[in-house]
Design a protein around this motif. Sequence first.
Motif, PDB file in Angstrom:
ATOM      1  N   LYS A 478      -0.852 -14.916  -0.916  1.00 14.75           N
ATOM      2  CA  LYS A 478      -0.560 -14.545  -2.299  1.00 14.75           C
ATOM      3  C   LYS A 478      -0.725 -13.037  -2.506  1.00 14.75           C
ATOM      4  N   ASN A 479      -0.140 -12.546  -3.582  1.00 11.43           N
ATOM      5  CA  ASN A 479      -0.270 -11.143  -3.986  1.00 11.43           C
ATOM      6  C   ASN A 479       0.268 -10.167  -2.947  1.00 11.43           C
ATOM      7  N   GLY A 480       1.217 -10.623  -2.134  1.00 13.04           N
ATOM      8  CA  GLY A 480       1.856  -9.729  -1.175  1.00 13.04           C
ATOM      9  C   GLY A 480       1.046  -9.450   0.068  1.00 13.04           C
ATOM     10  N   ALA A 481      -0.082 -10.116   0.249  1.00 12.97           N
ATOM     11  CA  ALA A 481      -0.891  -9.916   1.453  1.00 12.97           C
ATOM     12  C   ALA A 481      -0.309 -10.726   2.609  1.00 12.97           C
ATOM     13  N   LEU A 504      -3.241  -5.904   3.043  1.00  8.88           N
ATOM     14  CA  LEU A 504      -3.135  -6.151   1.605  1.00  8.88           C
ATOM     15  C   LEU A 504      -2.070  -5.253   0.996  1.00  8.88           C
ATOM     16  N   SER A 505      -1.459  -5.722  -0.083  1.00  4.20           N
ATOM     17  CA  SER A 505      -0.484  -4.883  -0.786  1.00  4.20           C
ATOM     18  C   SER A 505      -1.189  -3.871  -1.678  1.00  4.20           C
ATOM     19  N   THR A 628      -6.760  -1.116   2.693  1.00  7.35           N
ATOM     20  CA  THR A 628      -5.839  -2.253   2.597  1.00  7.35           C
ATOM     21  C   THR A 628      -5.585  -2.898   3.951  1.00  7.35           C
ATOM     22  N   ASN A 629      -6.152  -2.345   5.006  1.00  8.12           N
ATOM     23  CA  ASN A 629      -5.907  -2.871   6.349  1.00  8.12           C
ATOM     24  C   ASN A 629      -7.254  -3.203   6.993  1.00  8.12           C
ATOM     25  N   PHE A 630      -7.423  -4.465   7.387  1.00  7.91           N
ATOM     26  CA  PHE A 630      -8.677  -4.929   7.979  1.00  7.91           C
ATOM     27  C   PHE A 630      -8.364  -5.701   9.257  1.00  7.91           C
TER      28      PHE A 630
END
Length: 638
Positions: A478-481, A504-505, A628-630
């Motif tokens: 969801k939410n573009g992730a 993540l977006s 946003t990147n993990f």
Amino acid sequence: MESKYFYLIFHGNLAFSAIEEAQLGDVIDKCYFPFLALARNSNVKLGLELSAYSLERIAELRPEWIKQCKSLVDEGLVEIIGSGYMQCIGPLIPYEVNLKNQQIGLAVYQEILGIKPNIAYVNEQTFSKGLVDIYAEAGYQAIAMEWNNGAVKNPSWQAENAYSPKQIEGEVHRLPVLWTDSIAFQFFQRVVHGEKELNDYLIDIKQLINKGYKALPVYSSDIEIFNFRPGRFETEAKLNGDEWSVITNLLENLMSLGDICLPLEVLTKFNSHQPVVQLTTARQPIIVKKQRKYSLSRWAACGRGATFINTLCYRYYKENRKNPFTLEDWKSLLKHWGSDYRTHITELKWQSAMEYLSRFDKPPTDLQSDVLDAEKTRFNSIVKGKRLIISNDDYQFTFNQLKGLSLDSVVYQGKSLGVGTVKHGELDDIGFGADFYTGTTTIESVETGKIADLNKVEQFTLKNTKHGCSIACTIKLKNGAKIHKIWTIDFEKKHLALDAQLVLSTPVRGAIRIGALTLKSTHCDDNIWYECHNGGKALERYILEKEDIVEHHLPNSLIQSSQNGLGVTEGILRFGQSDKTICEIKIDQAVSYPFVMLQHSAGGEHKLTRVFFSLQELDDTLKAPTQTNFRLSYCILL
């Protein structure tokens, strides 16, 4: 009447997160010089704990302070308490770095002040058993540590444990422990800040004496909060008048109730046959200071990006294996692994740290890239009822396509191994009426709600590797992730690896936990153990008894997403029963340095045991997230 002894340890730290570099001279003038004047003019004995880094900064900015301090040490009015070169969270840092921190710190104390401290103040009062051995190895004679949370975590403790110094055991060594007391020092602070009347304070102290206190730590906290305000909180008391004059008056009144001694003098008075106490338990292998909001997560996964800077520091540390560090290299590493870069660090200090560590902001290449499409290994693969099954003569691995390609089970020569999915109905308690998977990722925040990667996987890529195969997929959330997930089976090395990258977006203000691992449920009567390093050289093993419930992963409140955790500072976490290992996990800390949390909950007649790998948690120190990147990588040794 038996004598009562008071002692004070003022905590000095010029790397204080909320203080800018340009303010340091002002802090020394308003806080550090008045401390010396208090000892000299009142003829009162005071302890001062400060990092060797802070001592270097004072020597640089205000060399006269060093001269005056040495004089007061020689006169027996001031005792320097050790801290290490930098204030670091020992249970979250590898053993070698912890030991260097103490060794370099002692060398600097000797160089600047010509002394070797006898007592070490546990940094941020965050304790694990392994730290006792490090302090002993470095040459300290005793440690100073808060008793309040140790008492809370050990309900069987007698109240008398707090009344005088005791001894505490590591894995190898034993040291005397001089208690600090968070309630007592907050009493002191409130009087000085005008929030409590002196007469009420003296009544409180008399009550503690009447309880049986023989040695009372009346103060054991920050020096930079008197005649100065760091600016961390909106609720900070307003500065009104000379607070060091208030302290002078307070101590004069205290001296009518007992003797104020140097910390080492107190230890000497109680050095004969003090009983041994254990601070840590299987439920809480790491003790954290003060109230519950001071969870281990604040230094492991909050701030402006604690897991990110911890990862960069770990990569920096690994460079030592290629090119041995100079003294300045070690000091620089220790500075950036300091606790203050992980909580209320200012934007200016954070940007400076990021610029310095930027050369380590390059994760390892894709873990599969050097082995994909290699010589084929014999194995079979079938899809059966939305289950992907990979097998050879000895092993069978089953993955659930309906639930994000999570791991269902591993079977070896017909016997199920201890990791996979605990299915709905296996646990009797309705509170656990769900499936608990291995390899799943969750995002939880007020803004997004709960997002999990348990979507149906329609497509995946299966490739040969040198000794097995890899299964890769991308899952849209969801939410573009989205999350890229690779499972790698190595039949020769007998391990199963997970490499997961979450994109993540937009940044999320909440908890981000990747690749949760679930052990197959055990009967409540079957005690299991776990072991890992929590900053020390030796593995710390804890046995989970029948009554032990561990829930590090649960929130403390709406603004604090976890309760505690493990250090796992050498990247190894094992579970076992008796002399048998059930599961061993090896984290690739150069990919990321996650905050590891343990769950061991009763689900009726059986226990649910899970491990969570967090790359971000929520608490009062979490600033507006930008990451946003993990990515997480670990392998399960079979």
